[in-house]
Design an enzyme around this catalytic site. Sequence first.
Site, PDB file in Angstrom:
ATOM      1  CB  THR A 226      61.683  10.290  -1.915  1.00 26.37           C
ATOM      2  OG1 THR A 226      61.435  10.974  -3.064  1.00 26.37           O
ATOM      3  CG2 THR A 226      62.945  10.399  -1.261  1.00 26.37           C
ATOM      4  CE1 TYR A 227      53.630   6.919  -1.446  1.00 31.14           C
ATOM      5  CE2 TYR A 227      53.113   9.164  -1.437  1.00 31.14           C
ATOM      6  CZ  TYR A 227      52.604   7.668  -1.306  1.00 31.14           C
ATOM      7  OH  TYR A 227      51.275   7.454  -1.350  1.00 31.14           O
ATOM      8  CB  ILE A 228      56.057   8.859  -7.028  1.00 34.46           C
ATOM      9  CG1 ILE A 228      54.997   7.597  -6.801  1.00 34.46           C
ATOM     10  CG2 ILE A 228      57.290   8.157  -7.112  1.00 34.46           C
ATOM     11  CD1 ILE A 228      54.753   6.574  -7.932  1.00 34.46           C
ATOM     12  NE  ARG A 229      50.087   7.479  -6.435  1.00 33.58           N
ATOM     13  CZ  ARG A 229      50.798   6.294  -6.516  1.00 33.58           C
ATOM     14  NH1 ARG A 229      51.688   6.100  -5.471  1.00 33.58           N
ATOM     15  NH2 ARG A 229      50.604   5.430  -7.542  1.00 33.58           N
TER      16      ARG A 229
END
Length: 255
Positions: A62-65
């Site tokens: 999933t989104y890493i930030r």
Amino acid sequence: FTVESIVKKERSRKPFAPFTTSSLQQDASNKLGFTTKKSMMVAQQLYEGVEIKGHGTVGLVTYIRTDSVRISAEAKAAAKDYIEHNFGQNYTANNVFSNKKKDIQDAHEAIRPSNITLDPEAIKASLTTDQYKLYKLIWTRFLASQMAAAVFDSMQVNIANGDYTLKASGSKLIFDGFQRVYNPQMDEDKDSFLPALEEGEVLKAQEITSEQKFTEPPSRFTEASLVKELEDKNIGRPSTYAPIIGTLSERKYIE
């Protein structure tokens, strides 16, 4: 030397929350020796998608930030099914994690595998060495976060000798729980066994050793501990931790 008292109790350790950007960078630095820049570059590749044999191009994480430890209901249910099927009912748990800090931006979930059934070992051939290492770290941390606590038997013994009391403690792992997949490598877990003792038992001293210790100065920052400090002091955001450290290195403010 006489055994004065013995206290036995069970203690448990709960798993860690799934990764945020900061905790991923710290763990990848400590366990894999990755710089923050490298961690984010490899994580971006996993997020954007990798060609997996038989599946096509798959975005593996999933989104890493993100600075949230929240997990979707679907992901929780999928993890529970996977754990039940592969480890058994007693390894499942309904763990709820919350962020300690109030001012987080909860736009995205924690970093987790997009599909828990894509086991790192099964898709290893489709990944580069670095992608495999980081994906395995994210996958095991998420899976562990949904598993039962590890349980230890701990024993504390007081030994009397005239006016003095000596204390000894030891613990033994009795149920591995989440540690079956993700080992946090805690120093206190190195099973320090104590022999079977009874209150009132007289012991003989075999050897007495003395050791001199000095107060150590705080150790220097590593990339991992610097990221933790940035997060603790509210400097920067998940997207800026790696660039901040990169800039400090390029300008030779740090080496």
